[in-house]
Design an enzyme around this catalytic site. Sequence first.
Site, PDB file in Angstrom:
ATOM      1  N   ARG A 173     125.025 -58.085  -2.343  1.00  0.00           N
ATOM      2  CA  ARG A 173     124.428 -58.650  -3.559  1.00  0.00           C
ATOM      3  C   ARG A 173     124.461 -60.177  -3.492  1.00  0.00           C
ATOM      4  NH1 ARG A 173     127.811 -56.202  -8.327  1.00  0.00           N
ATOM      5  NH2 ARG A 173     129.545 -56.562  -6.920  1.00  0.00           N
ATOM      6  N   ASN A 220     122.874 -60.751 -12.596  1.00  0.00           N
ATOM      7  CA  ASN A 220     123.994 -59.821 -12.715  1.00  0.00           C
ATOM      8  C   ASN A 220     125.221 -60.463 -12.078  1.00  0.00           C
ATOM      9  OD1 ASN A 220     124.935 -56.961 -13.346  1.00  0.00           O
ATOM     10  ND2 ASN A 220     125.597 -57.198 -11.225  1.00  0.00           N
ATOM     11  N   GLU A 221     126.247 -60.666 -12.892  1.00  0.00           N
ATOM     12  CA  GLU A 221     127.500 -61.225 -12.381  1.00  0.00           C
ATOM     13  C   GLU A 221     127.249 -62.433 -11.469  1.00  0.00           C
ATOM     14  OE1 GLU A 221     130.429 -57.307 -12.456  1.00  0.00           O
ATOM     15  OE2 GLU A 221     129.558 -57.924 -10.547  1.00  0.00           O
ATOM     16  N   GLU A 269     129.937 -53.846 -18.744  1.00  0.00           N
ATOM     17  CA  GLU A 269     130.428 -52.893 -17.742  1.00  0.00           C
ATOM     18  C   GLU A 269     131.927 -52.714 -17.899  1.00  0.00           C
ATOM     19  OE1 GLU A 269     129.699 -53.721 -13.632  1.00  0.00           O
ATOM     20  OE2 GLU A 269     127.671 -54.470 -13.985  1.00  0.00           O
ATOM     21  N   TRP A 321     136.517 -50.324  -4.999  1.00  0.00           N
ATOM     22  CA  TRP A 321     136.523 -51.582  -4.271  1.00  0.00           C
ATOM     23  C   TRP A 321     137.907 -52.199  -4.142  1.00  0.00           C
ATOM     24  CZ3 TRP A 321     138.004 -54.625  -8.335  1.00  0.00           C
ATOM     25  CH2 TRP A 321     137.509 -54.307  -9.608  1.00  0.00           C
ATOM     26  N   GLU A 372     128.881 -48.020  -3.545  1.00  0.00           N
ATOM     27  CA  GLU A 372     129.671 -47.686  -4.732  1.00  0.00           C
ATOM     28  C   GLU A 372     129.568 -46.200  -5.079  1.00  0.00           C
ATOM     29  OE1 GLU A 372     130.113 -51.370  -7.550  1.00  0.00           O
ATOM     30  OE2 GLU A 372     127.977 -51.093  -7.179  1.00  0.00           O
ATOM     31  N   PHE A 391     131.616 -43.843  -4.612  1.00  0.00           N
ATOM     32  CA  PHE A 391     132.854 -43.278  -5.137  1.00  0.00           C
ATOM     33  C   PHE A 391     133.382 -44.048  -6.347  1.00  0.00           C
ATOM     34  CE2 PHE A 391     132.816 -41.336  -0.924  1.00  0.00           C
ATOM     35  CZ  PHE A 391     133.079 -40.016  -1.263  1.00  0.00           C
ATOM     36  N   HIS A 392     132.548 -44.891  -6.923  1.00  0.00           N
ATOM     37  CA  HIS A 392     132.866 -45.549  -8.190  1.00  0.00           C
ATOM     38  C   HIS A 392     132.616 -44.550  -9.314  1.00  0.00           C
ATOM     39  CE1 HIS A 392     132.736 -48.391 -11.513  1.00  0.00           C
ATOM     40  NE2 HIS A 392     132.966 -49.415 -10.704  1.00  0.00           N
TER      41      HIS A 392
END
Length: 700
Positions: free
Chosen positions: A111, A149-150, A310, A318, A358, A360-361
């Site tokens: 990102r 975003n962020e 979020e 992570w 992500e 497994f987030h």
Amino acid sequence: MLTENGRGIAFGGDYNPDQWSEETWDDDVRLMKKAGVNTVALAIFSWDRIQPQENRWDFGWLDRIIDKLGKAGIATDLASATATAPLWLYEKHPEVLPCDKFGHPVNAGSRQSWSPTSPVFKEYALTLCRKLAERYGANPYVTAWHMGNEYGWNNRNDYSDNALNAFRLWCERKYGTIGALNQAWGTTFWGQEMNSFDEVLIPRFMGADSMVNPGQKLDFERFGNDMLLDFYKAERDAITEICPDKPFTTNFMVSTDQCCMDYADWANEVNFVSNDHYFHEGGEMHLDELACSDALMDSFALGKPWYVMEHSTSAVQWKPLNMRKRKGETVRDSLAHVAMGADAINFFQWRASAFGAESFHSAMVPHAGEDTKLFRQVCELGETLQTLADAGVQGSELERSDTAILFSAESEWATRSQTLPSMKLNHWHDVRDWYRAFLDAGTRADIMPLKYDWSDYKTVVLPTVLMLSAVDTWRLADFAAAGGRVVVGYATGLIDENFHTWLGGYPGAGNGLLRDMLGIRGEEFNILGSGVEGEPEAIRLGAGGEVALEDAAALNGATTRLWQNDVTVTGDRTQVLAMYAGEEADEWELDGMAAVTRNPYGAGEAYFVGCDLDVADLTKLIRTYLAAPAQSQQSQANTDVLHTVRKSADAAFDFYLPRGKKEVELQGVEGEPVVLFQTERGEENGSYTVRRNGVLVVRR
């Protein structure tokens, strides 16, 4: 944002329909309605789907999903989609990539693989923004804009040539002349004087053991913040020109392991502040850390309700170890954000990804589907948020404390410098420790940016506010002179805004004004924790010589493990509340020297906490000397409970959340119960049993 009358607590999360076949979309909408979802953030990472080739645009899929959601009563918070660029753009224009301090390109594939100072990238990004505004600006289902975003997640510090050129211009705008810049950076040290702004460098890699000029590094941090803020504003303004009537936000990243931007500046540029907060597997610290982060968010929002953009339903993917949430924590954490002033609860993400970084987030719909404990918790949360909205919580404001812990992004950046007496300083963590200590003392403090107006508080605390300008020091002096209480931490006020050390003794902020306020003068710092055999690892404190008998035990036996100030008391009326004592203190020639002091100043007073203390010892100090009067009609007498109050014009809402693992018994609670999550009402009026991870909300 959500309905015709504007009512309702926002509930939903990031939705990535482009990861799924369109056959899944109808099932998503069905499950969203089942869970009570009323808003989603859409297209955050979808630039490549919207513009698959430079001269080809595809809005059809986005049209269909926005329409499908809108007809189901689900609003869209539409992203500018610039967080990730399409690969064709990087292939055609590799010069848009940021660089690390070694000069290596930060390659595409993650990102924010772009330089915020790249004019080429900005041109493509703003074209995308305008295309989105033209197509969706009048769409009634799109109720807000989610910019980027962020910001800064992967490009907070860019060392590219784009950044170098922009940094030189930034320095010229700030300082005007190269002489002023040389003065600010202290370039006569190590022969770094510059003849023109063309010689200005960014702090790229200078050798494994080299120390960066701290003034230069600090300005580079400021520059990085400003460049990303400028990029955000450019995106926002491009959309505003076409679509001026919908609110804008971007998601901050405020938790006590990160606060990478000076969000006090960013908050001025959004219509409503939003945050991404992820819990820490800190045992008893879990809820306290959440509340601490939220307290800062409440200040950024100027006391108005704010937006959780979020957080996670359970484990993330992570961290080295990713613990799941225990029973009730998904709901409890969400309601804790509401208790701290949030009017929106959103997650990353709606449906757990089947692939990618992500996968497994955790998500609102886990891999195992709707017949799961986790999705049932999500549905329970949706019902609870609707209950709170119906009761009138939305729009109410968090009741303020009498005490403000002051936070400074620039001091946080400064404590990371490798030129300080200790590399273990952490301003933000010290803010968190003081926040927890106030909770343990039976009260609650606010967290206020140093650059905001905190003059209405009765007490301000400065934990490791390393950097104090002359202007801010005078603000503190005026505050104390008018009757306020100032509490100065052990590594506060050592440098000015240019990272120049204040002279004449520590803490020297304001050319000695801070020392005058405190009635002390420091000569050296004593740094422990060396790990050298035979050297003390901690020093004990004993009672001061001028402490009232009932207070003598407050800090007797307290322990400092990192930093002690070698000070002399200079004020005629300065009281020594605690001093260094014992064999270890004697070893470092500190025995009998003042560790904690109090000095009258004008109509107020100033405390100096001259050494680091853990949360337990800070709690004793607060209980003895700083305890504020009850903040509401229902004092937080039970220190095992986080108690907050949100008030509107016609009601007050009391939130009670156990801070530990044990259930708590509450007596004499006034008001009608609104939410009893993992909570039982007792036989006596106003009595409740709140189990672990439970929440009680009553309305008065």
